[in-house]
Motif scaffolding. Structure first.
Motif, short mmCIF file in Angstrom:
data_model
loop_
_atom_site.label_atom_id
_atom_site.label_comp_id
_atom_site.label_asym_id
_atom_site.label_seq_id
_atom_site.Cartn_x
_atom_site.Cartn_y
_atom_site.Cartn_z
N ALA A 43 0.81 -1.22 0.00
CA ALA A 43 0.00 0.00 0.00
C ALA A 43 0.84 1.27 0.00
CB ALA A 43 -0.94 0.01 1.20
N ASP A 44 2.13 1.17 0.37
CA ASP A 44 2.99 2.34 0.45
C ASP A 44 3.81 2.59 -0.81
OD1 ASP A 44 2.01 2.60 2.98
OD2 ASP A 44 3.85 2.02 4.02
N LEU A 45 3.73 1.69 -1.77
CA LEU A 45 4.44 1.92 -3.04
C LEU A 45 3.78 3.08 -3.78
CD1 LEU A 45 4.74 -1.77 -4.32
CD2 LEU A 45 6.53 -0.41 -3.20
N ASP A 46 4.60 3.96 -4.36
CA ASP A 46 3.99 5.02 -5.15
C ASP A 46 3.42 4.44 -6.44
OD1 ASP A 46 6.02 4.88 -7.15
OD2 ASP A 46 7.26 6.32 -6.06
N SER A 47 2.65 5.25 -7.16
CA SER A 47 1.90 4.75 -8.30
C SER A 47 2.79 4.16 -9.38
CB SER A 47 1.05 5.88 -8.90
OG SER A 47 0.33 5.41 -10.01
N SER A 48 3.89 4.83 -9.69
CA SER A 48 4.74 4.33 -10.77
C SER A 48 5.41 3.02 -10.37
CB SER A 48 5.80 5.38 -11.15
OG SER A 48 6.66 5.64 -10.05
N LEU A 89 -7.05 0.31 3.19
CA LEU A 89 -8.05 -0.48 2.48
C LEU A 89 -8.43 0.17 1.15
CD1 LEU A 89 -9.97 -2.82 2.20
CD2 LEU A 89 -11.57 -1.64 3.73
N ASP A 90 -8.58 1.49 1.15
CA ASP A 90 -8.90 2.19 -0.10
C ASP A 90 -7.82 1.97 -1.15
OD1 ASP A 90 -11.22 3.17 1.04
OD2 ASP A 90 -10.39 5.15 1.50
N VAL A 91 -6.57 2.10 -0.74
CA VAL A 91 -5.46 1.91 -1.68
C VAL A 91 -5.41 0.48 -2.18
CG1 VAL A 91 -2.94 1.90 -1.94
CG2 VAL A 91 -4.06 3.80 -0.74
N LEU A 92 -5.50 -0.47 -1.26
CA LEU A 92 -5.38 -1.88 -1.65
C LEU A 92 -6.57 -2.34 -2.47
CD1 LEU A 92 -3.74 -3.56 1.46
CD2 LEU A 92 -2.67 -2.89 -0.70
N ALA A 93 -7.74 -1.77 -2.23
CA ALA A 93 -8.89 -2.14 -3.06
C ALA A 93 -8.65 -1.74 -4.52
CB ALA A 93 -10.16 -1.47 -2.53
N ASP A 94 -8.11 -0.55 -4.73
CA ASP A 94 -7.76 -0.14 -6.09
C ASP A 94 -6.71 -1.07 -6.68
OD1 ASP A 94 -9.54 1.95 -6.04
OD2 ASP A 94 -8.04 3.47 -5.53
N THR A 101 -7.36 -9.49 -8.20
CA THR A 101 -7.75 -10.26 -7.02
C THR A 101 -8.80 -9.50 -6.26
OG1 THR A 101 -6.91 -11.48 -5.09
CG2 THR A 101 -5.99 -9.28 -5.46
N ARG A 102 -9.48 -10.18 -5.34
CA ARG A 102 -10.49 -9.50 -4.53
C ARG A 102 -10.26 -9.66 -3.04
NH1 ARG A 102 -15.57 -12.68 -3.53
NH2 ARG A 102 -15.05 -14.88 -3.71
#
Length: 279
Positions: A43-48, A89-94, A101-102
């Motif tokens: 969850a802490d990895l930046d987008s790129s 949770l918001d980040v990991l859901a994306d 995966t779900r």
């Protein structure tokens, strides 16, 4: 065996993603569970950087079976505000959507000095909040039998499932009973219908002095647990988390993937002796 069920937690084999992928593919397994890359939680990895992870996993042809969060773990007692959990949770859901995966692994909070009644009520309230957020995202939370209010007691696990609603199921780690002081097989018998994901490890010793060994060499009744699962038609992932050399969440890191590979081959051997559900 059901080869399509086999997976491993990548950072148990190595810190870097290429080495994680190499270990899973060396076993010939189709699934990977993601927790951290180079010591950084997913969850802490930046987008790129996350996009590079996504491309690498897809390029290797691996299926992501679960994302492991820090929600409810020992670093976040129930007295902490829910903000960090909800953000993760918001980040990991994306990221679940991007990785196909779900499932998001969670735990159920240490008490931080609270009495039993308040601890229980706060945990159930928090899990209901998280279950509602998970439903809005279309993901499923998997509670692991580890530290936390419902970590070792099957009746509490069942209460947690009720509180979390349809978006909370159980992740059962067959080896956690050694460190946390219970018979995993007996707990599994009670909660089996609610188990949707499995971690595999083994150990000897006891609480505070667990020593991890190859699956089947310890006291966790790994083979009995696998037989029970397969006898009852379990079709979820069997995800290897051997704890032999690398335990990133404890700050224990190693650079040799061979113990992970040995544990994987041992797991395959155990499955070949299961009486049903295997070829």
């Amino acid at each position: 065996m059901h080869a399509d069920q086999l997976a491993g937690i990548g950072d148990e084999a190595a810190a870097s993603l290429p080495d994680q992928i190499a270990a899973i593919t060396a076993l010939g397994w189709p699934g990977i569970e993601l927790r951290s890359v180079d010591g950084v939680p997913l969850a802490d990895l930046d987008s790129s950087r996350f996009q590079r992870v996504r491309r690498a996993v897809a390029g290797a042809g691996l299926r992501v079976v679960c994302l492991d969060s820090r929600i409810g773990n020992w670093a976040r007692p129930i007295t902490a505000p829910p903000d960090a959990d909800l953000r993760e949770l918001d980040v990991l859901a994306d990221r679940c959507a991007a990785l196909g995966t779900r499932y998001v692994r969670i735990m159920s909070y240490l008490p931080d000095g609270l009495g039993e009644t308040e601890w229980r009520e706060r945990v159930l309230e928090r899990i209901a909040l998280l279950g509602d957020r998970a439903a809005r995202h279309g993901v499923v939370l998997l509670h692991e039998n580890c530290s936390g209010w419902a970590g070792s007691d099957p009746e509490r696990m069942l209460r947690l499932v009720d509180a979390g609603g349809p978006c909370l199921r159980l992740l059962f780690d067959v080896g956690n009973g050694i460190e946390h002081g219970y018979d995993a097989f007996e707990v599994l018998q009670r909660v089996l219908p609610h188990v949707e994901h499995v971690h595999v490890k083994d150990a000897v010793g006891g609480p505070g002095r667990a020593e991890y060994v190859l699956p089947g060499d310890g006291d966790a009744r790994v083979h009995d647990c696998l037989r029970l699962l397969l006898d009852h038609g379990y079709r979820g992932a069997l995800s290897l988390e051997p704890h032999l050399v690398t335990r990133p969440h404890e700050g224990v890191a190693g650079s040799d993937p061979e113990p992970f590979l040995r544990a994987g081959r041992r797991l395959e051997g155990l499955l070949r002796t299961a009486p049903t559900g295997v070829a």
